[in-house]
Motif scaffolding. Structure first.
Motif, short mmCIF file in Angstrom:
data_model
loop_
_atom_site.label_atom_id
_atom_site.label_comp_id
_atom_site.label_asym_id
_atom_site.label_seq_id
_atom_site.Cartn_x
_atom_site.Cartn_y
_atom_site.Cartn_z
N PHE A 1 -6.24 8.65 -2.63
CA PHE A 1 -5.54 7.07 -3.75
C PHE A 1 -4.55 8.38 -4.40
CE2 PHE A 1 -8.89 5.42 -2.31
CZ PHE A 1 -8.46 3.31 -2.68
N TYR A 2 -3.27 8.81 -3.95
CA TYR A 2 -1.55 9.18 -5.14
C TYR A 2 -0.77 8.46 -4.74
CZ TYR A 2 -2.00 11.45 -0.22
OH TYR A 2 -1.92 12.24 0.95
N PRO A 3 0.27 8.70 -5.70
CA PRO A 3 1.78 7.93 -5.53
C PRO A 3 2.46 9.22 -4.10
CG PRO A 3 1.50 8.48 -7.92
CD PRO A 3 0.14 9.58 -6.73
N GLY A 4 2.69 8.31 -2.80
CA GLY A 4 3.52 8.96 -1.67
C GLY A 4 3.14 8.87 -0.49
N ARG A 5 2.06 8.88 -0.69
CA ARG A 5 1.02 9.19 0.60
C ARG A 5 1.37 8.58 1.57
NH1 ARG A 5 -4.50 7.48 1.44
NH2 ARG A 5 -3.96 7.74 4.08
N PRO A 6 1.10 8.92 2.78
CA PRO A 6 1.80 7.95 4.05
C PRO A 6 0.97 7.07 4.48
CG PRO A 6 0.95 9.91 4.70
CD PRO A 6 0.75 10.15 3.21
N TYR A 7 1.70 6.12 5.53
CA TYR A 7 0.92 4.72 5.27
C TYR A 7 1.03 3.76 6.87
CZ TYR A 7 4.32 1.61 3.00
OH TYR A 7 5.13 1.32 2.23
N ASN A 8 1.17 2.83 6.68
CA ASN A 8 1.63 1.61 7.72
C ASN A 8 1.45 0.54 6.65
OD1 ASN A 8 1.23 4.19 10.20
ND2 ASN A 8 -1.32 4.05 10.00
N ARG A 9 2.44 0.41 7.09
CA ARG A 9 3.18 -1.29 6.36
C ARG A 9 1.88 -2.18 7.36
NH1 ARG A 9 6.05 -3.33 2.98
NH2 ARG A 9 6.76 -1.13 2.99
N VAL A 10 1.84 -2.88 6.61
CA VAL A 10 1.05 -4.49 6.98
C VAL A 10 2.21 -5.61 7.14
CG1 VAL A 10 -0.97 -6.12 6.78
CG2 VAL A 10 -1.73 -3.45 5.92
N VAL A 11 2.27 -5.94 8.91
CA VAL A 11 2.73 -6.57 8.94
C VAL A 11 2.76 -8.08 9.02
CG1 VAL A 11 4.62 -7.53 11.08
CG2 VAL A 11 3.61 -5.12 10.57
N PHE A 12 3.51 -8.48 7.96
CA PHE A 12 2.73 -10.99 7.83
C PHE A 12 3.98 -11.66 8.77
CE2 PHE A 12 0.85 -8.51 4.59
CZ PHE A 12 0.10 -8.87 4.04
N SER A 13 3.12 -12.16 9.28
CA SER A 13 3.79 -13.77 10.10
C SER A 13 3.89 -14.82 9.50
CB SER A 13 3.71 -13.59 11.67
OG SER A 13 4.59 -13.88 12.18
#
Length: 377
Positions: free
Chosen positions: A151-163
């Motif tokens: 848990f740290y600022p700027g870490r890479p992630y995959n955006r969760v997609v909502f519909s």
């Protein structure tokens, strides 16, 4: 207390709050080079939600080489402390627990006073436990650590997609399904504050405990959400999420909000560590790590109110005659409105939040505190 290692009893495989805390404490022991043998609580099983990597880490960390003077640490509720007897001789027993009201359940002082020490995460709980009859000389404040390597600022992630997609700004609340978590109050406060046409969403991630079915949980939450806002402005997730998926969700949202009278509030702390702004109650466990410089605090009413009658009737052994903070919906809505409209404040408190959490609650910092309490060099 002087010891050579720790015999840890806790729900280490559980995806809920207690399991998360148990694993974070174990990371603190690891950071402090304290040998630990892990004995999962009787009621827990391997839970695939925590991930194979975490399961493998737990198995690597656990060792039988905890010396000739180990201490037993029992993490959970005091009623369960007697359920697991260590398989080795120990020099003492420490209980690790917390509670979220103005006092503790009626039998807890007796159970806690049978132990050598009781660790609570906050000054709030030091006060509530000691006022309730727990021997103050046994109480120690040991805050919850957090894994700052994840848990740290700027870490890479995959955006969760909502519909349909989330609107331009989104609030997140992560909670276990339970009436005391106040999701009905949060939904009401959000709908009272924001028009359905405004460019803001509320995301509710629900941890469904054993004994409940996701469809039943969804049915209850539907009764709180206006039909024209459900899955258009207010999104509900009841599907299981692994640890990485949860981090992806945190980073896909813009701010965290909670109305939980928390004993601690780990999801808020995790969002803060990621560099996201958070809203919490200026009462209870939140006050240990949240303040006006690193978060937005909801100010409760001056007088406490009885815990909801439903909780008192359904769980009298825990909540009968207890009191907690009185939260006004307009103050919840006002806090959300403030974050939504004040970008400069969001950025300012987010930076301070990440700094505070990383430098005060990392495994190494909390591990040093534990090592000192255990009398280890």
């Amino acid at each position: 207390m002087t010891c050579t290692g720790v015999y840890w009893v806790g729900p280490v495989y559980d995806m809920g709050g207690y399991g998360n805390v148990s694993r974070n404490y174990l990371r603190a022991l690891e950071a402090a080079d304290i040998p630990v043998y892990i004995a999962p609580s009787m009621a827990t099983r391997h839970n695939t939600e925590i991930g194979e990597e975490t399961v493998n880490w737990l198995e690597r960390l656990s060792t039988g080489n905890i010396g000739d003077r180990p201490v037993c640490v029992q993490h959970g509720v005091p009623a369960h402390f007697h359920m697991h007897r260590p398989s080795v001789r120990v020099t003492g027993t420490i209980g690790v627990t917390l509670f979220e009201t103005d006092r503790v359940p009626v039998d807890w002082p007796r159970l806690c006073n049978q132990l050598d020490e009781v660790w609570v995460p906050s000054k709030f709980n030091y006060d509530t436990f000691s006022r309730s009859g727990v021997d103050a000389s046994k109480l120690r404040v040991v805050p919850y650590p957090i894994d700052v390597t994840r848990f740290y600022p700027g870490r890479p992630y995959n955006r969760v997609v909502f519909s349909p997609p989330l609107r331009n700004f989104s609030f997140l609340y992560v909670f276990g399904f339970d009436f005391r978590k106040g999701v009905d109050l949060l939904i009401y406060s959000f709908c009272r504050e924001f028009e359905r046409t405004e460019d803001v969403s509320l995301v509710l991630k629900v941890y469904v405990h054993s004994g409940y079915k996701p469809e039943d949980v969804m049915a209850v939450i539907r009764t709180y959400v206006p039909a024209d806002r459900l899955f258009s402005q207010i999104f509900v997730i009841v599907e299981p999420f692994g640890e990485q998926e949860l981090i992806d969700l945190y980073l896909s949202c813009d701010a965290y909000v909670s109305v939980d009278r928390a004993g601690w509030g780990m999801p808020a702390m995790e969002m803060m560590a990621l560099g996201k702004p958070a809203i919490g109650l200026n009462w209870g466990g939140y006050t240990e790590f949240m303040n006006e410089d690193n978060s937005v605090l909801i100010e409760p009413e001056k007088e406490l109110v009885p815990v909801d009658a439903k909780l008192q009737s359904e769980r009298p052994e825990y909540y009968y005659s207890h009191m907690w903070a009185d939260i006004r919906p307009d103050r919840v809505g006002g806090a959300m409105r403030e974050l939504y409209e004040d970008r400069a404040k969001r950025e300012k408190i987010s930076r301070k939040a990440a700094f505070d959490v990383h430098f005060e609650y990392s495994p190494s910092v909390v591990g040093s505190r534990i090592k000192q309490l255990l009398g280890m060099r």
